[in-house]
Design a protein around this motif. Structure first.
Motif, PDB file in Angstrom:
ATOM      1  N   ASN A 216      40.256  24.398  24.120  1.00  0.00           N
ATOM      2  CA  ASN A 216      42.107  23.621  25.015  1.00  0.00           C
ATOM      3  C   ASN A 216      42.855  24.617  23.743  1.00  0.00           C
ATOM      4  O   ASN A 216      43.987  23.946  24.427  1.00  0.00           O
ATOM      5  CB  ASN A 216      41.751  22.304  24.731  1.00  0.00           C
ATOM      6  N   LEU A 217      43.421  24.777  22.569  1.00  0.00           N
ATOM      7  CA  LEU A 217      44.160  24.533  22.045  1.00  0.00           C
ATOM      8  C   LEU A 217      44.244  26.525  22.222  1.00  0.00           C
ATOM      9  O   LEU A 217      46.058  26.303  22.253  1.00  0.00           O
ATOM     10  CB  LEU A 217      43.916  24.686  20.563  1.00  0.00           C
ATOM     11  N   GLY A 218      43.075  27.104  22.558  1.00  0.00           N
ATOM     12  CA  GLY A 218      43.517  28.557  23.196  1.00  0.00           C
ATOM     13  C   GLY A 218      44.574  28.558  23.570  1.00  0.00           C
ATOM     14  O   GLY A 218      45.026  29.085  24.347  1.00  0.00           O
ATOM     15  N   GLU A 219      43.585  27.889  25.410  1.00  0.00           N
ATOM     16  CA  GLU A 219      44.783  28.195  26.554  1.00  0.00           C
ATOM     17  C   GLU A 219      46.222  27.033  26.530  1.00  0.00           C
ATOM     18  O   GLU A 219      47.331  28.119  27.282  1.00  0.00           O
ATOM     19  CB  GLU A 219      44.048  26.869  26.965  1.00  0.00           C
ATOM     20  N   ARG A 220      46.450  26.786  26.005  1.00  0.00           N
ATOM     21  CA  ARG A 220      47.439  25.942  25.553  1.00  0.00           C
ATOM     22  C   ARG A 220      48.740  26.983  24.725  1.00  0.00           C
ATOM     23  O   ARG A 220      49.806  27.238  24.906  1.00  0.00           O
ATOM     24  CB  ARG A 220      47.654  24.666  24.101  1.00  0.00           C
ATOM     25  N   LEU A 221      48.098  28.026  24.080  1.00  0.00           N
ATOM     26  CA  LEU A 221      48.925  28.452  23.327  1.00  0.00           C
ATOM     27  C   LEU A 221      48.517  30.226  23.796  1.00  0.00           C
ATOM     28  O   LEU A 221      48.929  31.354  24.060  1.00  0.00           O
ATOM     29  CB  LEU A 221      48.839  29.146  22.080  1.00  0.00           C
ATOM     30  N   GLN A 222      48.148  29.623  24.967  1.00  0.00           N
ATOM     31  CA  GLN A 222      47.664  31.090  26.020  1.00  0.00           C
ATOM     32  C   GLN A 222      47.485  32.421  25.794  1.00  0.00           C
ATOM     33  O   GLN A 222      47.352  33.996  25.592  1.00  0.00           O
ATOM     34  CB  GLN A 222      49.703  31.725  26.526  1.00  0.00           C
ATOM     35  N   LEU A 223      46.187  32.495  24.833  1.00  0.00           N
ATOM     36  CA  LEU A 223      44.986  32.962  24.190  1.00  0.00           C
ATOM     37  C   LEU A 223      43.762  32.935  24.772  1.00  0.00           C
ATOM     38  O   LEU A 223      43.689  32.062  26.041  1.00  0.00           O
ATOM     39  CB  LEU A 223      44.396  32.907  22.451  1.00  0.00           C
ATOM     40  N   ASN A 224      42.781  33.920  24.785  1.00  0.00           N
ATOM     41  CA  ASN A 224      41.237  33.785  25.411  1.00  0.00           C
ATOM     42  C   ASN A 224      40.422  33.677  24.547  1.00  0.00           C
ATOM     43  O   ASN A 224      40.121  34.775  24.035  1.00  0.00           O
ATOM     44  CB  ASN A 224      41.694  34.553  26.522  1.00  0.00           C
ATOM     45  N   PRO A 225      40.157  32.425  23.941  1.00  0.00           N
ATOM     46  CA  PRO A 225      39.146  32.587  21.920  1.00  0.00           C
ATOM     47  C   PRO A 225      37.872  32.266  23.249  1.00  0.00           C
ATOM     48  O   PRO A 225      37.452  31.877  24.171  1.00  0.00           O
ATOM     49  CB  PRO A 225      39.393  31.012  22.145  1.00  0.00           C
ATOM     50  N   ILE A 226      37.107  33.260  22.199  1.00  0.00           N
ATOM     51  CA  ILE A 226      35.834  33.982  22.253  1.00  0.00           C
ATOM     52  C   ILE A 226      34.846  33.088  21.513  1.00  0.00           C
ATOM     53  O   ILE A 226      35.189  32.830  20.119  1.00  0.00           O
ATOM     54  CB  ILE A 226      34.955  35.053  22.557  1.00  0.00           C
ATOM     55  N   VAL A 227      34.212  31.425  22.040  1.00  0.00           N
ATOM     56  CA  VAL A 227      34.147  30.394  20.893  1.00  0.00           C
ATOM     57  C   VAL A 227      32.761  30.396  21.313  1.00  0.00           C
ATOM     58  O   VAL A 227      31.574  30.142  22.116  1.00  0.00           O
ATOM     59  CB  VAL A 227      34.560  29.075  21.546  1.00  0.00           C
ATOM     60  N   HIS A 228      31.607  30.554  19.643  1.00  0.00           N
ATOM     61  CA  HIS A 228      30.230  30.259  19.942  1.00  0.00           C
ATOM     62  C   HIS A 228      30.816  28.834  19.177  1.00  0.00           C
ATOM     63  O   HIS A 228      30.941  28.528  17.647  1.00  0.00           O
ATOM     64  CB  HIS A 228      29.926  31.288  19.123  1.00  0.00           C
ATOM     65  N   ALA A 229      29.464  28.659  19.498  1.00  0.00           N
ATOM     66  CA  ALA A 229      29.276  26.553  18.922  1.00  0.00           C
ATOM     67  C   ALA A 229      28.190  27.248  16.973  1.00  0.00           C
ATOM     68  O   ALA A 229      28.525  26.468  16.355  1.00  0.00           O
ATOM     69  CB  ALA A 229      27.754  25.879  19.392  1.00  0.00           C
ATOM     70  N   GLY A 230      27.482  28.404  17.378  1.00  0.00           N
ATOM     71  CA  GLY A 230      26.615  29.067  16.133  1.00  0.00           C
ATOM     72  C   GLY A 230      27.325  29.907  15.878  1.00  0.00           C
ATOM     73  O   GLY A 230      28.332  30.109  15.517  1.00  0.00           O
TER      74      GLY A 230
END
Length: 300
Positions: A216-230
């Motif tokens: 959500n924070l990435g989208e707010r800042l117009q970034l495209n985070p690749i988020v891994h839980a582990g």
């Protein structure tokens, strides 16, 4: 709150000025200094390494951040020699009477590979980029410290390239009770944000709601985070994860200049470091300025 330790020196600091914004100009100035040929690749146990420690200390102090240095021995991989180096720490205390006992750590390693033959390994992305971001984010947090409920420790780690030695020493000799550390966020290689604006991270599932928060924070800042839980990874945050502390390890991707003499400031996306630094700042504020639940969640 801070425990006194052998080899730990509290440095008296005077507040001068902490600016509200993370700027390309200051990030570039930090990286230009850290990647100067005069520093010979930031190798532990050298006079140049001592100069960097002084630089980091003075920058924290200049913005009114309580500053400490933590001395430790480091065995070098290339020849098994033992040298002395340091972690450099900054501290901001939270304002909530209870939550201030909980600590979030923001870290980045400042060392690199030194020289090989006639080549200097200046390590602009690895990890002058993360170290510069650490200083800029610390300055912005200081300017907004009235919003902090939890406390924050900034750590510039020594001897990461020698086997995560600075972070291993810290978790074995913490300046606060280890149980009080609720998150360690590590920055290692922030200088190559691509056109798709991918920020890669591991460990987002090690605390409640972490994956959703980072997306959500990435989208707010117009970034495209690749988020891994582990996928906790192999930098200094691993030392904390092994102590059952929640972690986030962030970077902007690998490239052909990694651990090469060509890892220079000319290769970096400085505006991208600003974007990524603000993403990390917002992450810190979400956690330190709120009472959101923080607990360790082990990942496979």
């Amino acid at each position: 709150m801070i425990k006194s330790l052998t080899g730990l020196f509290v440095l008296i600091c005077c507040h001068v000025y902490a600016q509200q914004e993370i700027t390309e100009q200051e990030l570039k100035q930090h990286i230009e200094y850290l990647t100067s040929d005069d520093l010979k690749g930031r190798y532990p146990g050298t006079p140049e390494n001592d100069s960097i420690v002084n630089y980091l200390v003075e920058d924290f102090k200049s913005h009114g951040i309580q500053t400490l240095i933590q001395e430790f021995p480091a065995v070098m991989r290339k020849d098994s020699s033992s040298v002395t180096t340091w972690n450099v720490l900054g501290f901001l205390e939270g304002k909530d009477p209870l939550l201030k006992e909980e600590v979030v750590i923001l870290g980045a390693h400042y060392d690199h590979l030194g020289t090989k033959g006639d080549h200097i390994y200046n390590g602009a992305d690895d990890n002058a980029s993360g170290t510069a971001a650490l200083l800029e984010i610390a300055e912005k947090l200081k300017a907004n410290e009235h919003l902090l409920q939890r406390s924050v420790i900034f750590i510039a780690f020594g001897a990461e390239e020698q086997g995560l030695l600075g972070s291993k020493f810290f978790v074995g000799n913490p300046i606060v009770p280890i149980k009080n550390i609720v998150l360690m966020l590590n920055m290692d290689m922030l200088g190559h944000l691509n056109e798709q604006k991918h920020v890669y991270m591991g460990g987002a599932g090690t605390f409640p709601g972490g994956v959703e928060l980072m997306k959500n924070l990435g989208e707010r800042l117009q970034l495209n985070p690749i988020v891994h839980a582990g996928s906790v990874g192999g930098s200094d945050h691993v030392s904390f994860y092994q102590k059952e502390i929640s972690v986030l390890g962030l970077h902007t991707g690998g490239h052909e200049h990694y651990h090469q003499p060509t890892d220079t400031i000319e290769q970096l996306n400085i505006p991208g470091i600003v974007l990524t630094s603000n993403y990390i700042y917002q992450t810190l504020m979400e956690i330190t300025s709120s009472d959101r639940k923080m607990e360790f969640i082990k990942q496979d």
